[in-house]
Motif scaffolding. Structure first.
Motif, PDB file in Angstrom:
ATOM      1  N   SER A 113       0.834  -1.206   0.000  1.00 54.26           N
ATOM      2  CA  SER A 113       0.000   0.000   0.000  1.00 54.26           C
ATOM      3  C   SER A 113       0.870   1.258   0.000  1.00 54.26           C
ATOM      4  O   SER A 113       0.483   2.294  -0.530  1.00 54.26           O
ATOM      5  CB  SER A 113      -0.940  -0.003   1.213  1.00 54.26           C
ATOM      6  OG  SER A 113      -0.209  -0.186   2.406  1.00 54.26           O
ATOM      7  N   ASN A 148      -5.277   0.756 -11.654  1.00 53.90           N
ATOM      8  CA  ASN A 148      -5.598   0.720 -10.226  1.00 53.90           C
ATOM      9  C   ASN A 148      -5.087  -0.577  -9.626  1.00 53.90           C
ATOM     10  O   ASN A 148      -5.407  -1.658 -10.110  1.00 53.90           O
ATOM     11  CB  ASN A 148      -7.102   0.822 -10.005  1.00 53.90           C
ATOM     12  CG  ASN A 148      -7.601   2.238 -10.165  1.00 53.90           C
ATOM     13  OD1 ASN A 148      -7.263   3.113  -9.371  1.00 53.90           O
ATOM     14  ND2 ASN A 148      -8.370   2.470 -11.226  1.00 53.90           N
ATOM     15  N   GLU A 191      -4.638  -2.826  -6.042  1.00 56.31           N
ATOM     16  CA  GLU A 191      -4.998  -3.036  -4.635  1.00 56.31           C
ATOM     17  C   GLU A 191      -3.819  -3.697  -3.953  1.00 56.31           C
ATOM     18  O   GLU A 191      -3.331  -4.728  -4.418  1.00 56.31           O
ATOM     19  CB  GLU A 191      -6.196  -3.980  -4.519  1.00 56.31           C
ATOM     20  CG  GLU A 191      -7.530  -3.293  -4.632  1.00 56.31           C
ATOM     21  CD  GLU A 191      -8.663  -4.252  -4.290  1.00 56.31           C
ATOM     22  OE1 GLU A 191      -8.573  -4.946  -3.253  1.00 56.31           O
ATOM     23  OE2 GLU A 191      -9.614  -4.313  -5.080  1.00 56.31           O
ATOM     24  N   GLN A 215      -4.867  -8.264  -8.289  1.00 58.17           N
ATOM     25  CA  GLN A 215      -4.658  -6.967  -7.653  1.00 58.17           C
ATOM     26  C   GLN A 215      -4.706  -5.798  -8.639  1.00 58.17           C
ATOM     27  O   GLN A 215      -4.668  -4.651  -8.240  1.00 58.17           O
ATOM     28  CB  GLN A 215      -3.271  -6.943  -6.986  1.00 58.17           C
ATOM     29  CG  GLN A 215      -3.149  -7.851  -5.791  1.00 58.17           C
ATOM     30  CD  GLN A 215      -1.736  -7.770  -5.226  1.00 58.17           C
ATOM     31  OE1 GLN A 215      -0.820  -8.443  -5.685  1.00 58.17           O
ATOM     32  NE2 GLN A 215      -1.549  -6.930  -4.233  1.00 58.17           N
TER      33      GLN A 215
END
Lengths: 116, 116, 116, 116
Positions: free
Chosen positions: B36, B62, B64, B76
């Motif tokens: 993150s 994008n 994750e 992801q």
């Protein structure tokens, strides 16, 4: 996890981890489309990605790129990585050697540091 | 360069180029260490890298990621790519499908646009 | 899965899939250590890997490599891929263009075939 | 090439080279399309590719794959690498650890060998 670990010194563990990071960096990112317009974001992303790996103290990447994009080649990338394993620091780098088609990955320094 | 080119429509050329970019994006970056903390720079770098390739109009990525890093997995990443070939725009995306272990790459739209 | 699919022709779908495979092949394998001693197994592995992907009819890879190993470069690899989508066949290839630092990926043929 | 080399032991050099190879192997091949039908050629190609790199004594790769293809994941691959640097042998491996999303790369053995 492994009986042998007891007999591996901190210096040995630090240079092992250094080797992993240098090999990872090169083989993950070689071939990435890059140009002078986008090299900054690629440098930053490589630095941050590799710094996720265990025992990484710092990563510095420099890419040379022209106006026209190309798939990132060994001769365009230089990288310096510093590992900290317990109190031992190992520094190394990827350096392209003219006339060879592969990057030399080498150890620049291994020494005990105090962490006060 | 190729006689056949004459018989390939702009729509066909646009979706061909779209396919190249989707395949490139996935296979270049899968496996990159990400967390993150570093996902933003990786998203930006992927967007800029792929936008170097010919006929790319826009790329949006994008990712994750959790606090602990891992090697970037198909589930992801989401990406949308827009291609512009002459006056034809082709949009497509990578979408992970639950229960399959690979990302679905699909065409979302192909249409003629005016470029005033 | 997607309303638009109805309006995408088989020719368009075939060349889209062709593009995906060409982009995948290049960006997955560029950078792989290769020499004249090991190029055969790499060619075979690339052919078989890419042939796992949907709609692939055939893949043929040729790699030029010297005695000394190097990280696989765009100028060392040629590949031809044939896609079959319903009754439409799309063939394409990766061809390195002297003086450019990237491989040209192009469509060689798209036509309807009978599948008796 | 580097003054420091003098102060790096053969054990340290051997584990550094081991680390490079483990990092290279993982990040070059993760994401490759694989199925039970094609895993043998991928295993062989990885073994031969990595064995091109300097100081590699042996590489053994085992991949688990299902009938349906997927992009090669960390949990599907095991690899053992043996390095020989002068008279020092370093063995290591990639082992996936349940519940972590990354492969553990570890040193299994470092010892002096006679090369009669």
């Amino acid at each position: 996890m492994n009986k042998l670990e007891n007999s591996i010194s901190d210096r040995e563990k630090a240079v092992f981890e250094l080797g992993i990071k240098l090999g990872s960096l090169f083989h993950q990112f070689i071939g990435t489309p890059v140009s002078s317009r986008t090299k900054n974001s690629l440098e930053k992303s490589i630095e941050e990605s590799i710094s996720n790996q265990p025992f990484v103290n710092s990563v510095k990447v420099n890419i040379e790129a022209g106006k026209k994009y190309n798939a990132l080649k060994p001769e365009q990338i230089k990288a310096k990585i510093s590992i900290l394993y317990n109190e031992t620091r190992a520094k190394g780098e990827i350096e392209y050697i003219e006339g060879k088609d592969y990057p030399l990955m080498q150890i620049d320094e291994v020494k005990k540091v105090s962490q006060n």
